[in-house]
Design a protein around this motif. Structure first.
Motif, PDB file in Angstrom:
ATOM      1  N   TYR A  78      38.782 -21.913  62.008  1.00 22.21           N
ATOM      2  CA  TYR A  78      39.733 -22.160  60.934  1.00 22.21           C
ATOM      3  C   TYR A  78      39.037 -21.991  59.601  1.00 22.21           C
ATOM      4  O   TYR A  78      37.947 -22.522  59.395  1.00 22.21           O
ATOM      5  CB  TYR A  78      40.282 -23.578  61.038  1.00 22.21           C
ATOM      6  N   GLY A  81      42.247 -21.601  52.928  1.00 16.66           N
ATOM      7  CA  GLY A  81      42.307 -20.734  51.767  1.00 16.66           C
ATOM      8  C   GLY A  81      43.003 -19.425  52.066  1.00 16.66           C
ATOM      9  O   GLY A  81      43.525 -19.188  53.151  1.00 16.66           O
ATOM     10  N   THR A  82      42.964 -18.554  51.081  1.00 14.06           N
ATOM     11  CA  THR A  82      43.630 -17.256  51.179  1.00 14.06           C
ATOM     12  C   THR A  82      42.677 -16.193  51.712  1.00 14.06           C
ATOM     13  O   THR A  82      41.457 -16.401  51.766  1.00 14.06           O
ATOM     14  CB  THR A  82      44.127 -16.819  49.800  1.00 14.06           C
ATOM     15  N   ALA A  83      43.234 -15.048  52.040  1.00 13.14           N
ATOM     16  CA  ALA A  83      42.413 -13.922  52.492  1.00 13.14           C
ATOM     17  C   ALA A  83      41.442 -13.497  51.389  1.00 13.14           C
ATOM     18  O   ALA A  83      40.286 -13.163  51.668  1.00 13.14           O
ATOM     19  CB  ALA A  83      43.295 -12.750  52.905  1.00 13.14           C
ATOM     20  N   GLU A  84      41.889 -13.512  50.143  1.00 14.22           N
ATOM     21  CA  GLU A  84      41.023 -13.136  49.024  1.00 14.22           C
ATOM     22  C   GLU A  84      39.816 -14.072  48.916  1.00 14.22           C
ATOM     23  O   GLU A  84      38.694 -13.642  48.676  1.00 14.22           O
ATOM     24  CB  GLU A  84      41.801 -13.139  47.693  1.00 14.22           C
ATOM     25  N   GLU A  85      40.058 -15.370  49.114  1.00 12.14           N
ATOM     26  CA  GLU A  85      38.966 -16.344  49.055  1.00 12.14           C
ATOM     27  C   GLU A  85      37.984 -16.124  50.192  1.00 12.14           C
ATOM     28  O   GLU A  85      36.768 -16.215  50.000  1.00 12.14           O
ATOM     29  CB  GLU A  85      39.522 -17.771  49.101  1.00 12.14           C
TER      30      GLU A  85
END
Length: 93
Positions: A78, A81-85
């Protein structure tokens, strides 16, 4: 050795014989981990977990010692956060 595990791009280069910092892996990426084992290119594989970072590492190393031809990956189960992070954790600037 076909043992694969994540490190952050900005992490200092570890010593050749140094084990990963399990507390850092858990704090930076995930408290729970999986060990993925690819036995062959024909799709024979398995996934084991959830495990702590230390337990996943110990299992992966033990499998790799017994079957060095298999690809063994230690991956976070797990990641908040986001994909960008997530991508930013591993990209070099």
């Amino acid at each position: 050795m076909a043992l694969i595990y994540p490190i952050q791009a900005d992490s200092p280069e570890p010593e050749d014989d140094a084990d990963p910092d399990f507390a850092e892996l858990a704090a930076d990426l995930s408290d729970q981990w999986l060990v993925e084992v690819a036995v062959s290119e024909d799709g024979e594989d398995g996934c084991f977990g959830p495990l702590t970072a230390r337990a996943a590492w110990d299992l992966a190393v033990s499998i790799d010692e017994r079957r060095p031809g298999w690809a063994v990956s230690v991956v976070p189960l797990y990641v908040p956060g986001t994909a960008e992070e997530l991508v930013a954790l591993f990209e070099e600037e």
